[in-house]
Design an enzyme around this catalytic site. Structure first.
Site, short mmCIF file in Angstrom:
data_model
loop_
_atom_site.label_atom_id
_atom_site.label_comp_id
_atom_site.label_asym_id
_atom_site.label_seq_id
_atom_site.Cartn_x
_atom_site.Cartn_y
_atom_site.Cartn_z
N GLY A 63 -11.60 -9.88 13.78
CA GLY A 63 -11.05 -8.52 14.42
C GLY A 63 -10.04 -7.92 13.91
O GLY A 63 -9.89 -7.99 12.72
N SER A 64 -9.12 -7.37 14.57
CA SER A 64 -7.93 -6.49 14.07
C SER A 64 -6.88 -7.31 13.41
O SER A 64 -6.18 -6.68 12.85
CB SER A 64 -7.13 -5.61 15.16
OG SER A 64 -8.24 -4.89 15.85
N THR A 65 -6.94 -8.74 13.36
CA THR A 65 -6.19 -9.40 12.45
C THR A 65 -6.24 -9.08 11.07
O THR A 65 -5.40 -8.89 10.23
CB THR A 65 -6.14 -10.67 12.82
OG1 THR A 65 -7.40 -11.29 12.37
CG2 THR A 65 -5.59 -11.36 14.01
N PHE A 66 -7.44 -8.58 10.72
CA PHE A 66 -8.03 -8.27 9.23
C PHE A 66 -7.19 -6.88 9.01
O PHE A 66 -7.36 -6.62 7.75
CB PHE A 66 -9.56 -8.09 9.47
CG PHE A 66 -10.09 -7.86 8.01
CD1 PHE A 66 -10.31 -9.11 7.35
CD2 PHE A 66 -10.37 -6.92 7.57
CE1 PHE A 66 -10.77 -9.00 5.82
CE2 PHE A 66 -11.00 -6.68 6.02
CZ PHE A 66 -11.12 -7.63 5.21
N LYS A 67 -6.80 -6.28 9.68
CA LYS A 67 -6.13 -4.87 9.59
C LYS A 67 -4.90 -5.41 8.78
O LYS A 67 -4.31 -4.27 7.66
CB LYS A 67 -5.60 -3.93 10.86
CG LYS A 67 -6.89 -3.66 11.59
CD LYS A 67 -6.66 -3.02 12.69
CE LYS A 67 -7.93 -2.46 13.44
NZ LYS A 67 -7.29 -1.96 14.80
#
Length: 565
Positions: A304-308
């Site tokens: 999810g958005s931790t990959f951002k």
């Protein structure tokens, strides 16, 4: 390796790599093979020894009469590999060939084994003529030095008492019994792992190390990770028919001190609260893992958005964004005609820092498409994706090759941690730790004092910019539930849409959650204290089908950060 070493007795020797070893090392032959005064039969014996040195079974086979006798190469190879495994051979040093009767050449050998110590033996090679060429008259006893006609290798082995498994403060994690391992507490049970029969996929390798077939070995947790060290060196007797070739007593190993902190591990277990997922804490300075509860090293899920964190790093490096750049406030971004919504359809945008703090898909999906698959994948790999984790049983975080990701929609989905991107709580904790360490990625370890080298991922200047955005996540964005009074925390939330994705961790027998649970994984990664170098702790939290990262994963991470600080 240089040429043959000169021993005190004047005999020249050659170091030989085990035939079935993972790597084959070739060395010089030692004695000159040419020269008009060297008989062809002696040259054949020397060439056979040289091929054995290289671990070149095919060349050895070609120098024998085995094919003419109807013995295929496969059977020939099996004979050597079985002998090596039975003897647990690690190294053989051959000396020069000398004539030992009519067309028989003897080669002295110094053999080193895992389970039976070192011993001296002799390999006798009979030579015959086949179609006008000198060949080794192959017989089964030639599969190992010291065997005589009609003899077979056999062995009996036993393990020493298993070594102690310790926390980082040297307190015991388990109590040892005869073939048993009992955790000293529930907290210890969450990480120590268990013993069990040898798994089928490890049977061949453990047999070659002298581990008895009925032994109890580490099959999960730290017992598995440190199994080679905890077992010690086996002992036993190696027999050639009725004759003893070598023997050695079992040698226990010293205590194994792990990196696990009892206090931090207890906090990780509390934070996980029996839910399916993983919680991990590590020291960014050393890569030492302070706590690991659940499935933080083996449970792969879309991050999810931790990959951002990775996406914005790549965007800053490429110059397509900057902290002050502003983005339109929107509820979704459209790529390839398909809308990618923000969480709960909220309106989101503003500066890059604000967009990151509020995890705007409407900003980062198009940023990923602008970066392109090649640059996105390259950045992910620098952060450790597609790189095996140096811990037994750890899963490898993955991102598809650039040429396989697809169109802008697929690249944009990957940039927000969806699509076919997969990660573990450990791998994403390392992503956060990399930012805290000014762009150097620590290598994780459970071995106290090991401190493996870190890897440069991005520049300190880029890392500081990303850190400012991660601080905003906790002070004013989606991760305020991770805030700790008096401590600056840098973090990133993630709420990963699962669709048909299901977790199938190999090291847990917990059932999957019922389908009426949220169809999103909750993530949070962080480090603290931020703004100071270096930070003391980084954490990663993954809670499968638990809802929103800011609601459930961030408070869990705060519990662990608090304990570690």
């Amino acid at each position: 390796m240089s040429g043959p070493a000169q021993r005190q007795d004047g005999q020249r020797w050659r170091r030989v790599a085990p035939i079935a070893g993972a790597a084959v090392i070739a060395f010089g032959v030692g004695a000159a093979l040419g020269g008009s005064h060297v008989p062809a039969s002696e040259r054949t014996a020397e060439a056979y020894a040289a091929a054995w040195e290289r671990g070149d079974l095919a060349a050895m086979y070609e120098l024998t009469d085995a094919e003419s006798l109807g013995r295929p190469l496969r059977d020939f190879a099996i004979a050597y590999r079985n002998a090596e495994s039975t003897a647990t051979a690690r190294r053989v040093d051959f000396g020069e060939a000398r004539e030992d009767g009519h067309d028989v050449f003897a080669l002295p050998a110094h053999v080193e084994t895992e389970a039976f110590g070192s011993f001296q033996a002799t390999l006798r090679l009979p030579i015959v003529e086949v179609d006008g060429e000198e060949r080794v008259a192959w017989r089964p006893e030639l599969a190992f030095p010291g065997l005589r006609a009609g003899e077979e290798l056999s062995s009996t082995t036993e393990l020493p008492r298993r070594a102690a498994l310790l926390y980082r403060d040297r307190s015991p994690m388990v109590q040892r019994g005869e073939g048993t391992s009992t955790p000293v507490s529930d907290v210890a049970a969450s990480i120590a792992g268990s013993l069990g029969p040898i798994p089928a996929d490890r049977a061949e390798a453990l047999r070659a190390k002298g581990v008895p077939a009925d032994a109890q070995v580490g099959v999960s947790g730290l017992e598995r990770i440190f199994d080679d060290r905890l077992r010690g060196r086996p002992g036993g007797i190696l027999m050639a028919g009725d004759r003893q070739l070598a023997a050695q007593e079992p040698q226990p190993a010293g205590p194994v001190r792990t990196t696990i902190s009892p206090a931090v591990q207890s906090a990780a277990v509390t934070a996980l609260a029996g839910r399916l997922g993983g919680v991990v804490a590590l020291d960014p300075r050393t890569g030492e893992i302070l706590a690991a509860a659940g499935i933080p090293i083996s449970g792969l899920q879309p991050p999810g958005s931790t990959f951002k964190i990775i996406t914005v790093t790549a965007g800053l490096e490429a110059g397509i964004t900057r902290p002050s750049k502003t983005y339109p406030i929107e509820t979704a971004a459209t790529l390839e005609g398909v809308p990618l919504e923000n969480a709960n359809g909220e309106s989101c945008g503003g500066t890059l820092v604000q967009s990151f703090a509020h995890s705007c898909n409407s900003v980062f999906a198009p940023m990923g498409a602008e970066l392109g698959a090649q640059r996105l994948v390259e950045a992910a790999r620098r952060f450790g994706f597609d790189e095996p984790v140096p811990i037994p049983g750890a899963a490898t975080p993955t991102i598809p090759p650039a040429e396989e990701i697809g169109d802008d929609l697929a690249v944009g989905s990957s940039a927000i941690g969806q699509g076919r991107v997969q990660a573990t709580a450990l791998s994403m904790a390392l992503v956060a730790a990399t930012i805290g360490m000014d762009g150097r990625r620590p290598r994780p370890t459970f071995a106290y004092g090991e401190r493996p080298d870190s890897v440069r991922v991005t520049s300190p200047e880029i890392a500081v910019r990303v850190e400012e955005m991660m601080e905003a996540v906790v002070t004013s964005g989606t991760g305020t539930a991770a805030a700790i009074p008096g401590v600056q925390v840098a973090g990133k939330t993630g709420t990963a849409e699962l669709a048909d994705t299901r977790t199938t961790p190999a090291d847990t027998q917990q059932p999957l959650p019922p389908l009426d649970l949220p169809e999103t994984d909750a993530w949070f990664v962080a480090y603290a204290p931020a703004g100071k170098r270096p930070p003391k702790v980084a954490v990663g939290v993954l809670l499968v089908q638990a809802g929103a990262g800011g609601d459930v994963a961030a408070p869990a991470a705060r519990t662990v950060l608090d304990a570690a600080l």
